[in-house]
Design a protein around this motif. Structure first.
Motif, PDB file in Angstrom:
ATOM      1  N   SER A 155     -13.939   6.029 -12.043  1.00 32.48           N
ATOM      2  CA  SER A 155     -13.270   5.442 -10.874  1.00 32.48           C
ATOM      3  C   SER A 155     -11.762   5.292 -11.085  1.00 32.48           C
ATOM      4  CB  SER A 155     -13.881   4.077 -10.545  1.00 32.48           C
ATOM      5  OG  SER A 155     -13.674   3.170 -11.615  1.00 32.48           O
ATOM      6  N   LEU A 156     -11.299   5.441 -12.322  1.00 30.92           N
ATOM      7  CA  LEU A 156      -9.870   5.301 -12.608  1.00 30.92           C
ATOM      8  C   LEU A 156      -9.169   6.656 -12.754  1.00 30.92           C
ATOM      9  CD1 LEU A 156      -9.953   2.362 -15.201  1.00 30.92           C
ATOM     10  CD2 LEU A 156      -9.535   2.253 -12.747  1.00 30.92           C
ATOM     11  N   ARG A 157      -9.858   7.746 -12.387  1.00 32.32           N
ATOM     12  CA  ARG A 157      -9.268   9.089 -12.529  1.00 32.32           C
ATOM     13  C   ARG A 157      -7.925   9.209 -11.837  1.00 32.32           C
ATOM     14  NH1 ARG A 157     -14.756  11.075 -11.498  1.00 32.32           N
ATOM     15  NH2 ARG A 157     -14.172  10.782  -9.330  1.00 32.32           N
ATOM     16  N   ALA A 158      -7.816   8.625 -10.649  1.00 35.08           N
ATOM     17  CA  ALA A 158      -6.575   8.730  -9.876  1.00 35.08           C
ATOM     18  C   ALA A 158      -5.666   7.529 -10.091  1.00 35.08           C
ATOM     19  CB  ALA A 158      -6.906   8.880  -8.393  1.00 35.08           C
ATOM     20  N   GLY A 159      -5.954   6.724 -11.089  1.00 29.37           N
ATOM     21  CA  GLY A 159      -5.157   5.534 -11.352  1.00 29.37           C
ATOM     22  C   GLY A 159      -5.854   4.276 -10.863  1.00 29.37           C
ATOM     23  N   PRO A 160      -5.274   3.124 -11.147  1.00 26.75           N
ATOM     24  CA  PRO A 160      -5.953   1.864 -10.835  1.00 26.75           C
ATOM     25  C   PRO A 160      -5.756   1.341  -9.406  1.00 26.75           C
ATOM     26  CG  PRO A 160      -3.971   1.432 -12.093  1.00 26.75           C
ATOM     27  CD  PRO A 160      -4.101   2.932 -11.997  1.00 26.75           C
ATOM     28  N   VAL A 161      -4.743   1.803  -8.703  1.00 31.64           N
ATOM     29  CA  VAL A 161      -4.412   1.208  -7.399  1.00 31.64           C
ATOM     30  C   VAL A 161      -5.525   1.438  -6.374  1.00 31.64           C
ATOM     31  CG1 VAL A 161      -2.785   1.238  -5.466  1.00 31.64           C
ATOM     32  CG2 VAL A 161      -1.940   1.337  -7.820  1.00 31.64           C
ATOM     33  N   TYR A 162      -5.986   2.674  -6.227  1.00 29.21           N
ATOM     34  CA  TYR A 162      -7.006   2.992  -5.230  1.00 29.21           C
ATOM     35  C   TYR A 162      -8.301   2.206  -5.466  1.00 29.21           C
ATOM     36  CZ  TYR A 162     -10.240   5.768  -2.396  1.00 29.21           C
ATOM     37  OH  TYR A 162     -11.197   6.170  -1.510  1.00 29.21           O
ATOM     38  N   PRO A 163      -8.855   2.184  -6.683  1.00 22.69           N
ATOM     39  CA  PRO A 163     -10.090   1.417  -6.879  1.00 22.69           C
ATOM     40  C   PRO A 163      -9.911  -0.087  -6.636  1.00 22.69           C
ATOM     41  CG  PRO A 163      -9.649   2.770  -8.807  1.00 22.69           C
ATOM     42  CD  PRO A 163      -8.501   2.940  -7.872  1.00 22.69           C
ATOM     43  N   ILE A 164      -8.776  -0.617  -7.024  1.00 25.01           N
ATOM     44  CA  ILE A 164      -8.550  -2.054  -6.792  1.00 25.01           C
ATOM     45  C   ILE A 164      -8.469  -2.332  -5.297  1.00 25.01           C
ATOM     46  CG2 ILE A 164      -6.891  -3.945  -7.080  1.00 25.01           C
ATOM     47  CD1 ILE A 164      -6.335  -2.811  -9.913  1.00 25.01           C
ATOM     48  N   LEU A 165      -7.756  -1.487  -4.555  1.00 26.22           N
ATOM     49  CA  LEU A 165      -7.639  -1.686  -3.106  1.00 26.22           C
ATOM     50  C   LEU A 165      -8.986  -1.539  -2.392  1.00 26.22           C
ATOM     51  CD1 LEU A 165      -4.265   0.090  -2.248  1.00 26.22           C
ATOM     52  CD2 LEU A 165      -4.744  -2.369  -2.345  1.00 26.22           C
ATOM     53  N   THR A 166      -9.778  -0.532  -2.788  1.00 23.78           N
ATOM     54  CA  THR A 166     -11.076  -0.365  -2.129  1.00 23.78           C
ATOM     55  C   THR A 166     -12.035  -1.500  -2.481  1.00 23.78           C
ATOM     56  OG1 THR A 166     -11.849   1.136  -3.871  1.00 23.78           O
ATOM     57  CG2 THR A 166     -10.888   2.148  -1.883  1.00 23.78           C
ATOM     58  N   HIS A 167     -11.986  -1.990  -3.709  1.00 24.18           N
ATOM     59  CA  HIS A 167     -12.814  -3.146  -4.079  1.00 24.18           C
ATOM     60  C   HIS A 167     -12.386  -4.388  -3.297  1.00 24.18           C
ATOM     61  CE1 HIS A 167     -14.475  -0.764  -7.349  1.00 24.18           C
ATOM     62  NE2 HIS A 167     -15.342  -1.746  -7.575  1.00 24.18           N
ATOM     63  N   LEU A 168     -11.090  -4.577  -3.136  1.00 22.42           N
ATOM     64  CA  LEU A 168     -10.604  -5.699  -2.328  1.00 22.42           C
ATOM     65  C   LEU A 168     -11.121  -5.592  -0.894  1.00 22.42           C
ATOM     66  CD1 LEU A 168      -6.901  -5.967  -3.553  1.00 22.42           C
ATOM     67  CD2 LEU A 168      -8.629  -7.769  -3.751  1.00 22.42           C
ATOM     68  N   MET A 169     -11.026  -4.396  -0.323  1.00 22.50           N
ATOM     69  CA  MET A 169     -11.443  -4.194   1.064  1.00 22.50           C
ATOM     70  C   MET A 169     -12.944  -4.420   1.242  1.00 22.50           C
ATOM     71  SD  MET A 169     -11.245  -0.759   3.430  1.00 22.50           S
ATOM     72  CE  MET A 169     -12.433   0.102   2.414  1.00 22.50           C
ATOM     73  N   PHE A 170     -13.759  -3.783   0.413  1.00 24.41           N
ATOM     74  CA  PHE A 170     -15.207  -3.921   0.565  1.00 24.41           C
ATOM     75  C   PHE A 170     -15.680  -5.328   0.203  1.00 24.41           C
ATOM     76  CE2 PHE A 170     -15.152   0.813   0.147  1.00 24.41           C
ATOM     77  CZ  PHE A 170     -15.681   1.080   1.405  1.00 24.41           C
ATOM     78  N   GLY A 171     -15.059  -5.952  -0.798  1.00 29.72           N
ATOM     79  CA  GLY A 171     -15.405  -7.332  -1.143  1.00 29.72           C
ATOM     80  C   GLY A 171     -15.088  -8.282  -0.003  1.00 29.72           C
ATOM     81  N   PHE A 172     -13.937  -8.074   0.636  1.00 28.95           N
ATOM     82  CA  PHE A 172     -13.548  -8.901   1.784  1.00 28.95           C
ATOM     83  C   PHE A 172     -14.549  -8.742   2.928  1.00 28.95           C
ATOM     84  CE2 PHE A 172     -11.438  -9.626   5.822  1.00 28.95           C
ATOM     85  CZ  PHE A 172     -10.779 -10.832   5.608  1.00 28.95           C
ATOM     86  N   LEU A 173     -14.887  -7.496   3.256  1.00 26.25           N
ATOM     87  CA  LEU A 173     -15.796  -7.241   4.377  1.00 26.25           C
ATOM     88  C   LEU A 173     -17.199  -7.780   4.111  1.00 26.25           C
ATOM     89  CD1 LEU A 173     -14.674  -3.628   5.366  1.00 26.25           C
ATOM     90  CD2 LEU A 173     -14.213  -5.772   6.581  1.00 26.25           C
ATOM     91  N   GLY A 174     -17.691  -7.633   2.888  1.00 27.58           N
ATOM     92  CA  GLY A 174     -19.008  -8.168   2.551  1.00 27.58           C
ATOM     93  C   GLY A 174     -19.047  -9.683   2.630  1.00 27.58           C
ATOM     94  N   ALA A 175     -18.017 -10.325   2.107  1.00 29.91           N
ATOM     95  CA  ALA A 175     -17.955 -11.792   2.161  1.00 29.91           C
ATOM     96  C   ALA A 175     -17.786 -12.280   3.594  1.00 29.91           C
ATOM     97  CB  ALA A 175     -16.806 -12.299   1.286  1.00 29.91           C
ATOM     98  N   LEU A 176     -16.983 -11.565   4.387  1.00 26.44           N
ATOM     99  CA  LEU A 176     -16.806 -11.934   5.788  1.00 26.44           C
ATOM    100  C   LEU A 176     -18.125 -11.816   6.559  1.00 26.44           C
ATOM    101  CD1 LEU A 176     -14.941 -12.717   8.159  1.00 26.44           C
ATOM    102  CD2 LEU A 176     -14.483 -10.271   8.458  1.00 26.44           C
ATOM    103  N   ALA A 177     -18.864 -10.742   6.323  1.00 22.42           N
ATOM    104  CA  ALA A 177     -20.154 -10.561   6.997  1.00 22.42           C
ATOM    105  C   ALA A 177     -21.104 -11.707   6.652  1.00 22.42           C
ATOM    106  CB  ALA A 177     -20.770  -9.218   6.605  1.00 22.42           C
TER     107      ALA A 177
END
Length: 192
Positions: A155-177
């Motif tokens: 998951s870190l092939r393209a660097g750390p920014v993309y995985p951190i941002l997608t985890h933030l987004m999906f974590g937010f949406l799951g908690a909001l739901a």
């Protein structure tokens, strides 16, 4: 409305099963079941979406439901630990850090509740933000393990920014739901 033979009223049913309460044997079994659900859903939906963190939708929803349903300060950690135990039994293979990746979001969620105890009742955004941070602890741990221990993660092939941002987004949406479902359920039960 009268209750006829063989029927039970919702008020009586939910009067026996409280929506929120202390850690009892029944509630502990419920929390363990949520953890097993996290591991089972992750294994059932192993779609190659190429989006790190997409399991944050169901994982954070179940972790937040566990946190909201129990007054025990470590309820989300119990859900995460249950997922960590169940995942290898179900065939999950995420390496040596796998148990930590299940427990850490629950621990972060519980610590957030400890520091801000009235978090869930005041804002529709604060609990999902905490959920986002809790779920982003997974790629942050991967980045630290990569930098400090030389461990490699796909998951870190393209660097750390993309995985951190997608985890933030999906974590937010799951908690909001989870929070929205929780509020609707609580409102309906209070209306009865």
């Amino acid at each position: 409305m009268s209750v006829t033979a063989g029927e039970s009223s919702q008020r009586k049913l939910f009067g026996v099963i409280d929506l929120v309460g202390p850690l009892t044997l029944g509630r502990a079994l419920f929390l363990v079941t949520l953890g097993v659900g996290i591991a089972a859903l992750e294994q059932a939906f192993r779609w190659p979406l190429q989006m790190p963190g997409h399991h944050g939708l169901e994982a954070m929803a179940l972790l937040v439901l566990g946190r909201l349903s129990c007054t025990n300060p470590w309820s989300a950690t119990l859900v995460g630990a249950s997922a960590a135990v169940a995942a290898p039994i179900m065939g999950a293979e995420h390496g040596v850090l796998m148990p930590l990746f299940y427990v850490l979001p629950g621990l972060v969620l519980d610590l957030g509740y400890r520091f801000w105890p009235r978090l869930a009742s005041h804002s529709l955004l604060l609990l999902p933000l905490l959920g986002a941070i809790a779920f982003a602890s997974k790629p942050i741990t991967r980045v630290l393990a990569n930098q400090l221990l030389g461990m490699q993660f796909g998951s870190l092939r393209a660097g750390p920014v993309y995985p951190i941002l997608t985890h933030l987004m999906f974590g937010f949406l799951g908690a909001l739901a989870a929070l929205l479902v929780w509020r609707v359920t609580r409102k309906r039960l209070q209306g009865n």
